[in-house]
Design an enzyme around this catalytic site. Structure first.
Site, short mmCIF file in Angstrom:
data_model
loop_
_atom_site.label_atom_id
_atom_site.label_comp_id
_atom_site.label_asym_id
_atom_site.label_seq_id
_atom_site.Cartn_x
_atom_site.Cartn_y
_atom_site.Cartn_z
N TYR A 38 -8.29 14.25 8.45
CA TYR A 38 -7.38 13.32 7.75
C TYR A 38 -8.13 12.11 6.89
O TYR A 38 -8.12 12.03 5.75
CB TYR A 38 -6.25 12.84 8.74
N SER A 50 -4.92 5.67 2.03
CA SER A 50 -4.84 5.26 3.45
C SER A 50 -5.87 4.27 4.03
O SER A 50 -7.07 4.45 3.33
CB SER A 50 -4.80 6.21 4.49
#
Length: 699
Positions: free
Chosen positions: A589, A576
């Site tokens: 995250y 990501s």
């Protein structure tokens, strides 16, 4: 075929209601599909059917007789109207005046396009003259196991007479072609009451005045052969069992060990896909006393032979005293010996104009007490090759029980395998796709990015295993891919990437289904958002478990398999933008995604010497189709940016440098690039697919 294993007879599936109102060509299609629906009648791509139909000539308007016959390379079970070649019967009969004799029969194939009716582009097969010169309107040519068992017996002519009397004739072995067509026509003229002919070592021709009569005659003759064999085969077959048959779980475990090793050794020039078969007919054969003797004889029917090669390789494995490590250690010598034997066969039998020697590796691998493994350039061919060898086993079973089984002579086998007409057909095959022969496992495969990736890889020729924890979504994704491609190339496994044992099982299932692994796309994910003060230990652990530990577990299993297979490998992480650039309220995250990126770098260092490449794709804000963006994460990110969830996509688009939204297909494109040979000299790299975000530029 002892009493307890006798197969049910073929069922008459003809439906007069469905057939009512069909034209002659439509009845041919109907009959063909019925015959091809049962593998006991003929296997995939085997056999052919025809009908002689009165048609209006497009130039003269006159009624002319036209032969409709299955086109080259077609399959009667799945054929459609455009799969039939159509030829003028008058012109086919005129070819007899051009025939220069058996030494020149191959040149007759070149005349077939000149006989085409109505500019039909479907190429006529080599069997066209066999159908043309039978003076009946409807003709079936099938390869039933029961008939070939008789045809491949040393005394097949006498057995044919004993079973069928004069209603079914017999012709000696002759390679399919123009000469055999003339033989068949001559037999029919001399025996007008015959209902069919058995061709030695080949198959069955039957006919009728109507489509229904031809179909029912075909079934009747096959059922009669089956009944005759059943009445005479009693007790143990193939000399009875020599070794025990292992339990199903043990058989699968042995296949898991053998398949990637064999695949790695035979995939030097092109990727191979595997298929494992341990059905009862196979197990009976591979555990028998006569396994080595009969396997060495090869197959008899040309259709069987072309799919399964001159002979199988019998793997040195003793199920009475299993030593899989010893068997694996002996594979290099066994495969090398097979190649040497094949090369010697080629040298003994080649002609001055023979094509060069093709792949010298075996297609069929027989493992005593375990089953059969087949390898080919694609999964469908591997599966179909196995089906053909099952047919060959059934033929050997019958022939060796009532007579002496005989395969094709070595020279005849070579002349079919390296037939110039067969070579021309191979040369017309389309060029393989970039990922042909490769196997990919995609975690999170039922989600937006995972499914888009699976479609992209499958579209370039790869076999794909979808791995996901969501069973309902997994079944939907499998169905979608299968409908676009085929069931052969798609599998699904329930896989929780945080469960070590489940990860191992998922990779084991992949190996047994396809033979090994080439590409791992680690994409399973979740997302969470919370200020650090509100981030619970459970939330932290969940992110780390799925996004860091999960990526570690699947990568470790892939590395083990890649090294065992010894053919390199390819890992693509889907990380990501957050792995490079921090975001507010998402510490768990972002940290886990950063761990993924660093893990990929570590693995790139470890894998390089074994030609294992590891690269990363960093998406950002892929909302469409994402399971992550349908739940709390979307609401949490909207809250973090103090906006409505409906405004999020526009927010991310406007935040990007290129002012464009990012979709699952965009990520799939980057994954395909890294998984393909286009990036063959890249490892340890990161590709951002985020429409441009300066803070996440790799440094």
């Amino acid at each position: 075929m002892a009493n307890e294993t006798r197969a049910a007879r073929l069922e008459n599936l003809w439906d007069d209601g469905k057939a009512a109102g069909m034209s002659e060509s439509e009845l041919l299609l109907y009959r063909s599909n019925l015959l091809g629906s049962d593998k006991r009648i003929t296997n995939y791509g085997g056999g052919n059917t025809s009908a002689k139909v009165m048609e209006k000539d497009p130039l003269t308007g006159d009624q002319v007789e036209v032969l409709w016959v299955k086109g080259s390379g077609g399959d009667v079970g799945t054929i459609r109207m455009d799969g039939f070649a159509t030829l003028y019967m008058k012109k086919l009969n005129a070819l007899k005046g051009l025939y220069r004799g058996i030494e020149h029969e191959d040149e007759m194939v070149g005349y077939l396009p000149h006989c085409t009716f109505n500019l039909n582009a479907r190429a006529a097969s080599i069997d066209t003259p066999l159908h043309a010169y039978v003076p009946k309107k409807h003709v079936d040519h099938m390869h039933p196991d029961a008939i070939i068992a008789i045809a491949a017996s040393a005394d097949s002519k006498a057995l044919t007479q004993e079973i069928f009397g004069g209603e079914i004739g017999w012709l000696p072995w002759k390679r399919p072609g123009y000469e055999l067509g003339l033989w068949l026509g001559k037999y029919c003229e001399e025996n007008p009451d015959a209902r069919g002919v058995i061709l030695e070592s080949h198959g069955l021709f039957t006919w009728g005045d109507t489509a229904k009569e031809s179909y029912e005659t075909t079934l009747e003759i096959i059922n009669k052969a089956m009944a005759w064999l059943d009445a005479r085969i009693e007790g143990p077959v193939f000399g009875g069992p020599k070794v025990k048959t292992l339990a199903a779980e043990e058989r699968r475990a042995i296949a898991e060990k053998l398949m990637p090793k064999i695949r790695g050794m035979i995939s030097e020039t092109e990727g191979k896909l595997g298929h494992f078969d341990d059905q009862p007919a196979v197990l009976e054969f591979v555990a028998s006393n006569r396994l080595h003797e009969l396997a060495a004889l090869g197959t008899s029917c040309p259709d069987h032979f072309l799919r399964t090669k001159i002979r199988p390789l019998v793997v040195d494995f003793d199920p009475e005293h299993p030593d899989i490590d010893g068997t694996v250690a002996g594979l290099p010598d066994a495969i090398a010996a097979y190649r040497e034997d094949y090369a010697a066969y080629y040298e003994r039998c080649k002609h001055d104009n023979s094509p060069g020697m093709r792949d010298p590796n075996a297609v069929i691998y027989l493992v005593p007490g375990v089953g059969m493994i087949s390898f080919a350039k694609d999964k469908a061919t591997a599966r179909i090759s196995a089906e053909f060898y099952v047919n060959a086993i059934n033929v050997m079973r019958g022939a060796s029980s009532v007579s002496t089984y005989q395969g094709l002579s070595e020279q005849e086998a070579f002349d079919i395998e390296y037939w110039l007409l067969e070579e021309a057909k191979l040369q017309r095959m389309p060029k393989p796709k970039p990922l042909a022969g490769r196997i990919a496992l995609v975690t999170g495969g039922a989600g937006g990015i995972g499914k888009a990736t699976a479609f992209r890889l499958a579209g370039e020729g790869a076999c794909v295993v979808l791995a996901d924890i969501d069973d309902a979504a997994l079944e939907t994704a499998k169905a979608e891919l299968s409908s676009v491609f085929s069931k052969d190339i798609v599998r699904g496994v329930h896989l929780n990437v945080t469960d070590e044992a489940e990860v191992a099982r998922g990779f084991a299932d992949t190996v047994v289904e396809f033979g090994g692994l080439d590409i791992l796309v680690s994409n399973a994910g979740l997302a969470s958002s919370a200020p650090i003060e509100e981030t619970t230990l459970d939330l932290w652990d969940k992110n780390i478990a799925i996004l860091a530990t999960g990526y570690f577990l699947v990568s470790r299993e892939a590395f083990r398999l890649f090294r065992y297979q010894n053919a390199g490998g390819n890992v693509v992480f889907v990380s990501s933008k957050n792995g490079l650039a921090a975001s507010p309220g998402a510490s768990a995250y972002c940290t886990a995604k950063a761990a993924e990126i660093h893990l990929a770098r570590c693995l790139a260092l470890e894998g390089a010497s074994a030609q294992i490449r590891v690269n990363t794709v960093n998406p950002d804000a892929v909302l469409r189709g994402s399971k992550i963006w349908t739940g709390e994460w979307k609401e949490q990110r909207a809250a973090a940016y103090k906006m409505s969830t409906d405004d999020l996509e526009a927010h991310y688009r406007e935040r990007s440098m290129l002012k464009r939204s990012v979709f699952p297909e965009d990520i799939a494109e980057a994954i395909y690039f890294l998984a393909s040979d286009m990036s063959a000299k890249s490892t340890g790299n990161i590709i951002n697919v985020d429409a441009g975000n300066a803070v996440s530029f790799p440094r």
